[in-house]
Design a protein around this motif. Structure first.
Motif, short mmCIF file in Angstrom:
data_model
loop_
_atom_site.label_atom_id
_atom_site.label_comp_id
_atom_site.label_asym_id
_atom_site.label_seq_id
_atom_site.Cartn_x
_atom_site.Cartn_y
_atom_site.Cartn_z
N ILE A 10 0.83 -1.21 0.00
CA ILE A 10 0.00 0.00 0.00
C ILE A 10 0.87 1.25 0.00
O ILE A 10 0.62 2.20 -0.76
CB ILE A 10 -0.96 -0.02 1.21
CG1 ILE A 10 -2.05 -1.06 0.98
CG2 ILE A 10 -1.57 1.37 1.45
CD1 ILE A 10 -2.90 -1.34 2.18
N ILE A 11 1.88 1.27 0.82
CA ILE A 11 2.79 2.42 0.86
C ILE A 11 3.47 2.62 -0.49
O ILE A 11 3.57 3.73 -1.02
CB ILE A 11 3.84 2.24 1.98
CG1 ILE A 11 3.14 2.30 3.35
CG2 ILE A 11 4.92 3.30 1.89
CD1 ILE A 11 4.03 1.91 4.50
N PHE A 43 -5.58 1.34 0.41
CA PHE A 43 -6.11 1.26 1.77
C PHE A 43 -6.08 -0.19 2.24
O PHE A 43 -6.34 -1.10 1.46
CB PHE A 43 -7.56 1.76 1.84
CG PHE A 43 -7.74 3.21 1.53
CD1 PHE A 43 -7.59 4.18 2.52
CD2 PHE A 43 -8.09 3.62 0.24
CE1 PHE A 43 -7.78 5.52 2.22
CE2 PHE A 43 -8.27 4.95 -0.06
CZ PHE A 43 -8.11 5.91 0.94
N LEU A 44 -5.78 -0.37 3.53
CA LEU A 44 -5.95 -1.68 4.14
C LEU A 44 -7.43 -1.76 4.55
O LEU A 44 -7.83 -1.24 5.58
CB LEU A 44 -5.04 -1.82 5.36
CG LEU A 44 -4.94 -3.21 5.97
CD1 LEU A 44 -4.28 -4.19 4.98
CD2 LEU A 44 -4.15 -3.18 7.26
N PRO A 73 -4.20 5.43 5.16
CA PRO A 73 -4.50 4.13 4.56
C PRO A 73 -4.77 3.02 5.57
O PRO A 73 -5.34 1.99 5.23
CB PRO A 73 -3.25 3.82 3.74
CG PRO A 73 -2.15 4.58 4.41
CD PRO A 73 -2.80 5.84 4.93
N PHE A 74 -4.39 3.25 6.83
CA PHE A 74 -4.48 2.18 7.82
C PHE A 74 -5.46 2.47 8.96
O PHE A 74 -5.65 1.64 9.83
CB PHE A 74 -3.09 1.90 8.40
CG PHE A 74 -2.06 1.63 7.33
CD1 PHE A 74 -2.21 0.56 6.45
CD2 PHE A 74 -0.96 2.45 7.19
CE1 PHE A 74 -1.27 0.31 5.46
CE2 PHE A 74 0.00 2.20 6.19
CZ PHE A 74 -0.17 1.13 5.32
N ASP A 75 -6.09 3.64 8.95
CA ASP A 75 -7.05 4.00 9.99
C ASP A 75 -8.45 4.10 9.39
O ASP A 75 -8.76 5.07 8.69
CB ASP A 75 -6.65 5.33 10.62
CG ASP A 75 -7.63 5.78 11.71
OD1 ASP A 75 -8.51 4.97 12.08
OD2 ASP A 75 -7.52 6.93 12.17
#
Length: 398
Positions: A10-11, A43-44, A73-75
């Protein structure tokens, strides 16, 4: 079919997206917009988001790289992410919801035009936006290619405005009117400027928030050309969270101001995004720093799949009560409900007025600053109005 990425992927994907986008070029952002099937690259995703992307009953998914860059992307609770990524609440149609709760289509004399108020009309210039916000109240039109307005259809709508002399004020919306070409915007503004009874034009656009690079010199020159003694042009945009108040957004606002356009903000009250009084206060302080005046705070519309965004009516009143006394009046929006069934907008506010004591000619108010009761006198001989009676049974009187 969604394929899911790891943290590292994702990064990397985000970095590649941002690098291939010419960052200050609006066209490049539109060409690199992220669609629903690609969200898992950036996004996760939660299980709820996976369901929302697959089964949403709302509009399509789309985000510019710029606006996506503001998200986490992780929240899953990131406010920007919530406005980009659908979740499972978008898959449920509640009994009270309607694709057109305001009856805009029923109040449409010609395609692409709503005539709700006697002297004002809403012109739907197009169906496209830079970002398809999940809370959009016009999901029935936005992102649907069948709602594209041809020039011939726009000509019919403008002809209706030309023939209806009671119309003084035209709101250009969509979709986002600033997603139209410079040529089309120039033509629409020129047509409105040529109609003697049209005095006001309001551009309803979220591009200062989602694609600030669209507010470039060429566009501002077109707007300034038509912002004359014959036609006064205003802009209403929609900042919903302090994270949206970036240097790029401020640059876009300043460009509009230099073109002589007053800019107001119409925020939407959204559950889990900005329904906290302090968040809303910080947002409007930042907006004043950007020289944007508060206009409206909208109670969410009863649109399909919107249950995840709607808040109790009292929440908006609570927020306005909290803001009063903590920011200048020009930074406090009017909390409005756009009434279902085509009833138009009404304002809602805390009840600062406690009543009238006829024997002493005193009006009683509760102060937003001190929390105490303060008095103001009615002029002698005033019998024209009838007021509710003040019951002096409260403590803490001043």
């Amino acid at each position: 079919m969604l394929s899911f990425s790891s943290h590292e992927e994702i990064i990397t994907n985000r970095k590649e997206l941002f690098e291939r986008t010419k960052w200050t070029d609006a066209t490049s952002h539109l060409q690199n917009r992220v669609k629903g099937e690609d969200l898992s690259k950036y996004f996760l995703l939660t299980d709820s988001e996976k369901i929302g992307i697959r089964d949403t009953i709302r509009l399509n998914v789309s985000s510019t790289p710029y606006y996506l860059s503001l998200s986490d992307p992780f929240d899953p609770d990131c406010p920007i992410r919530r406005m980009i990524v659908p979740n499972s609440s978008e898959t449920v149609l509640s009994p009270e919801e309607s694709p057109d709760p305001l009856h805009e289509e029923r109040l449409s004399p010609v395609r692409g035009l709503t005539h709700m108020y006697p002297n004002r009309v809403l012109l739907f210039s197009n169906h496209s936006c830079s970002v398809y916000c999940r809370h959009c109240m016009r999901g029935r039109k936005v992102s649907a290619s069948s709602e594209r307005m041809s020039k011939e259809e726009l000509e019919v709508a403008i002809d209706y405005i030309r023939k209806t002399e009671s119309i003084e004020d035209v709101v250009i919306s969509g979709g986002d009117p600033l997603n139209l070409s410079d040529t089309r915007i120039d033509w629409i503004l020129g047509e409105l400027e040529s109609i003697p009874h049209v005095k006001i034009c309001r551009l309803g656009t979220r591009n200062p928030v989602t694609l600030p690079f669209r507010i470039n010199q060429a566009l501002c020159e077109i707007i300034e050309k038509h912002n004359t003694d014959r036609l006064s042009i205003f802009c209403n945009t929609q900042f919903n969270h302090p994270k949206e108040c970036t240097p790029d957004a401020k640059h876009a606002i300043l460009a509009l101001l230099k073109a002589g356009v007053s800019v107001g903000n119409q925020a939407v009250l959204l559950k889990g995004i900005n329904d906290d009084p302090e968040t809303m206060l910080v947002l409007h302080k930042k907006l004043l720093e950007m020289r944007v005046r508060a206009y409206y705070l909208y109670d969410p519309e009863l649109i399909p799949g919107s249950r995840g965004f709607r808040t109790p009516l009292g929440k908006g009143i609570e927020i306005i009560r909290y803001m009063r006394g903590k920011i200048a009046g020009m930074g406090i929006p009017q909390f409005v409900n756009d009434l279902p069934g085509g009833g138009g907008k009404i304002t809602l506010s805390p009840d600062w007025y406690l009543g009238y004591e006829k024997s002493t000619r005193k009006h009683a108010f509760v102060s937003a600053v001190t929390g105490k009761i303060h008095y103001s006198f009615e002029p002698e001989g005033s019998e024209e109005f009838v007021y509710k009676e003040f019951q002096e049974d409260m403590g803490g009187m001043d």
